[in-house]
Design an enzyme around this catalytic site. Structure first.
Site, PDB file in Angstrom:
ATOM      1  N   GLY A  41     139.464 -39.619  29.360  1.00  0.00           N
ATOM      2  CA  GLY A  41     140.783 -40.127  29.412  1.00  0.00           C
ATOM      3  C   GLY A  41     140.906 -40.810  30.621  1.00  0.00           C
ATOM      4  N   THR A  42     141.896 -41.834  30.588  1.00  0.00           N
ATOM      5  CA  THR A  42     142.049 -42.864  31.894  1.00  0.00           C
ATOM      6  C   THR A  42     143.327 -42.545  32.491  1.00  0.00           C
ATOM      7  OG1 THR A  42     142.204 -44.561  30.034  1.00  0.00           O
ATOM      8  CG2 THR A  42     140.102 -44.226  31.184  1.00  0.00           C
TER       9      THR A  42
END
Lengths: 269, 224
Positions: A41-42
Site C-alpha cells: 500500500g502506498t
C-alpha cells in the site's frame, strides 16, 4: 471451542493479542520474502484542523511495478474516536489493523471503559514492535494513527517506524512512497486555524500531488469511479466522507489544472 | 482400613443445589424482556460500576445474578470466546446459542465435579437479524439451559416477579411500557424503585454495528 477460562495467575486480562497467543491463534513467525510477491500500500496522510483530524489515503496497491489492486482501503476506523491508516506490506498491515480494532473493542468490553488516546497509540506501537521479526524479512508495516483526545479536546496524530518507535506529530504527517510529495503539499497549505472543509480540501490536493509525482500512488480513477478515502475524527466520532463529495472535489481540482496545463497556477488549489 | 463415608448421590446433589440457591437468593433479581425494537434488560443494582449487564458482541448481551466475582468471570470468558471466534472466522458467525451451550456445559461440569457449585444464574440475549430470531437463553447454576422467546426472570426471588411480570407482558410493547412493567415486577407490592436503583441496557438496532446500549438515569427518567 471451549470456554476460555484461565486461572488467576495466567489470565491475559483485557489483552486480546495475549489471549490469541494462549489459544494458539497468532500466526507463526519465520516467513521469508524470497520469491513471494506481496502487495504494497502506498500513500496515507493525516492533518489536524480546528475540530479534530482529517485522515486520507489513496486506493492503489502495487506488486513490484505492477498494480495489484485499484480499490484497496487503507484508512480504517480503529474505534469510535480514532482512525488508523496503513502503508507497507498490505496483507500484514490489514491483519494488524483488524487485530488492533478487535483489541480496542475487547479492552472496552472487558474493562467497561475505553482506553485513552495515548493508551491506544502505545498499544499500536507494541503491535508494530512485535511485528519486527517479519519487518526484518521485508514485510514492513508502517501505520499512521490519529484520533480525537476526549480529555484534551483536540485531535492528535502519531507516526510509527518499523521498530515500533512512535512519535506524536504537531500538525500533520504522511507516509508511504508518495508521502514526501503529500507532506510538502500539506506544508505549503497548512494553517493552525483550518476548518473542516479546508482541511479536507488540503488532504485531497496532497493526495493529488502525491499521485502526480509517485507512480505507486493512485490518483482519482475517473474511468472506474474510484476515489481516495477521506475521513474525519472529531468530538462527534469517526466519519468517512461520502465518495460523491470527494469525487466532486477531485473533479474541480482537475478542471482547474486542465485550464493551466497541469499546474496549480500560483496558489495551492 | 477405614471405610469412606457413604453419601447418597441424591443427597449430594440436593445439598449442592440448596447451597447454590441460597447464594443466588442473597442478590437482587433481574428481568429481560423483548420489546418492539429489541431486548430490554433491567437489573436491580445500586452500584454504577459493578455491572450485572454487559456487552458480549455486536448483537449479544450478557446478564448475571448471584455472586459477582463468579458471573463476572463468566462474562469475561464470553467476551473472549466471542471476540476470538469473530476474529478467526467472521463477525456474523458469532451466535448466542453456541455461547449459551458453552456456559451450560461449564456450569454443569462445575456443579457435578467440583466441591462448590457456582452461585450464579446467567442470561445470554441475542438481537435477531434475518433468519435468526431474537432469543433469550437462560442458564441456571447447575447448567440447565432454557430458551425464552418473550421474557426471562433471574434471581433468588424469581417466582413472584415472573408471575407479576407475566400478567403485565404484552407482545410488541414499547420500551417505556416494558420498562415500567419490569420496574413494577422487580419492586413487588411493597416497594417502589427509582431509576438510581436500577441498571438498564437495551439491544436495539441503530446505525451502528454494535446494538448494545446502556440507559443512564436521565434516559430512564425520560422514559418513565
Amino acid at each position: 471451542m471451549a470456554l476460555p477460562l484461565f486461572d488467576v495467575m495466567h489470565d491475559p486480562g483485557p489483552d486480546f493479542t495475549a489471549l490469541l497467543e494462549r489459544e494458539g491463534l497468532l500466526p507463526a513467525l519465520g516467513a521469508s520474502d524470497h520469491g513471494i510477491t506481496q502487495a504494497h500500500g502506498t500513500t496515507v496522510l493525516a492533518l489536524r484542523f480546528s475540530d479534530g483530524v482529517v485522515m486520507a489515503g489513496d486506493r492503489r496497491a502495487t506488486e513490484g511495478h505492477a498494480i495489484a489492486h485499484r480499490a484497496m482501503e487503507k484508512v480504517f476506523p480503529a474505534d469510535e474516536f480514532s482512525a488508523v491508516a496503513i502503508a507497507g506490506s498490505a496483507g500484514m498491515a490489514i491483519e494488524m489493523v483488524k487485530l488492533f480494532q478487535v483489541q480496542l473493542e475487547h479492552y472496552e468490553k472487558v474493562e467497561g471503559v475505553t482506553l485513552s488516546l495515548q493508551g491506544k497509540a502505545n498499544q499500536l506501537a507494541q503491535m508494530v514492535r512485535s511485528h519486527l521479526p517479519l519487518a526484518m524479512q521485508g514485510f514492513v508495516v508502517v501505520p499512521l494513527f490519529c484520533g480525537f483526545d476526549l480529555t484534551r479536546e483536540t485531535g492528535r496524530i502519531f507516526t510509527y517506524d518499523a521498530a515500533g518507535g512512535h512519535y506524536e506529530e504537531a500538525d500533520f504527517q504522511a507516509t508511504g512512497s508518495g508521502g514526501r510529495d503529500a507532506r510538502t503539499t500539506i506544508k505549503l497549505g497548512y494553517r493552525d486555524d483550518l476548518n473542516r472543509d479546508e482541511a479536507i480540501e488540503l488532504a485531497v490536493l496532497a493526495l493529488y500531488e502525491a499521485a502526480d509525482a509517485d507512480s505507486a500512488t493512485g490518483g482519482p480513477d475517473v474511468v472506474r469511479g474510484i476515489f481516495p478515502i477521506v475521513a474525519t475524527v472529531t468530538a462527534e466520532g469517526y466519519q468517512r466522507i461520502e465518495d460523491d463529495a470527494i469525487a466532486e472535489r477531485f473533479e474541480a481540482a482537475m478542471e482547474r489544472r486542465r485550464a493551466l496545463h497541469g499546474n496549480a497556477g500560483g496558489t495551492l488549489r | 482400613m477405614s471405610m469412606p463415608y457413604y453419601v447418597a448421590p441424591e443427597q449430594v446433589m440436593k445439598d449442592r443445589a440448596e447451597y447454590a440457591q441460597k447464594g443466588i437468593a442473597r442478590g437482587r433479581s433481574l428481568v429481560a424482556s423483548l420489546y418492539v425494537d429489541g431486548v430490554l434488560l433491567v437489573a436491580e443494582n445500586p452500584s454504577k460500576t459493578l455491572h450485572k449487564i454487559s456487552e458480549i458482541y455486536d448483537r449479544i448481551a450478557f446478564a448475571g445474578v448471584g455472586k459477582y466475582n463468579e458471573y463476572d468471570q463468566l462474562r469475561v470468558a464470553g467476551i473472549r470466546h466471542a471476540d476470538t471466534k469473530g476474529f478467526a472466522y467472521s463477525r456474523e458467525d458469532v451466535d448466542a446459542r453456541s455461547l449459551a451451550n458453552l456456559y451450560a456445559q461449564y456450569l454443569g461440569s462445575v456443579f457435578t465435579h467440583e466441591m462448590k457449585p457456582l452461585e450464579v444464574e446467567i442470561l445470554v440475549a441475542e438481537l435477531g437479524q434475518g433468519q435468526r430470531p431474537t432469543q433469550l437463553f437462560h442458564v441456571a447454576y447447575e447448567g440447565t439451559i432454557t430458551d425464552e422467546d418473550r421474557f426471562a426472570v433471574l434471581g433468588g426471588d424469581a417466582e413472584p416477579i415472573r408471575t407479576s411480570f407475566a400478567e403485565r407482558y404484552e407482545a410488541g410493547w414499547d420500551l417505556s411500557a416494558a420498562l415500567q412493567a419490569a420496574m413494577g415486577a422487580l419492586a413487588g407490592p411493597e416497594r417502589t424503585l427509582a431509576p438510581s436503583d436500577l441498571e438498564v441496557a437495551i439491544l436495539a438496532d441503530a446505525d451502528e454495528r454494535r446494538a448494545f446500549r446502556r440507559l443512564d438515569d436521565d434516559a430512564l427518567a425520560g422514559l418513565l
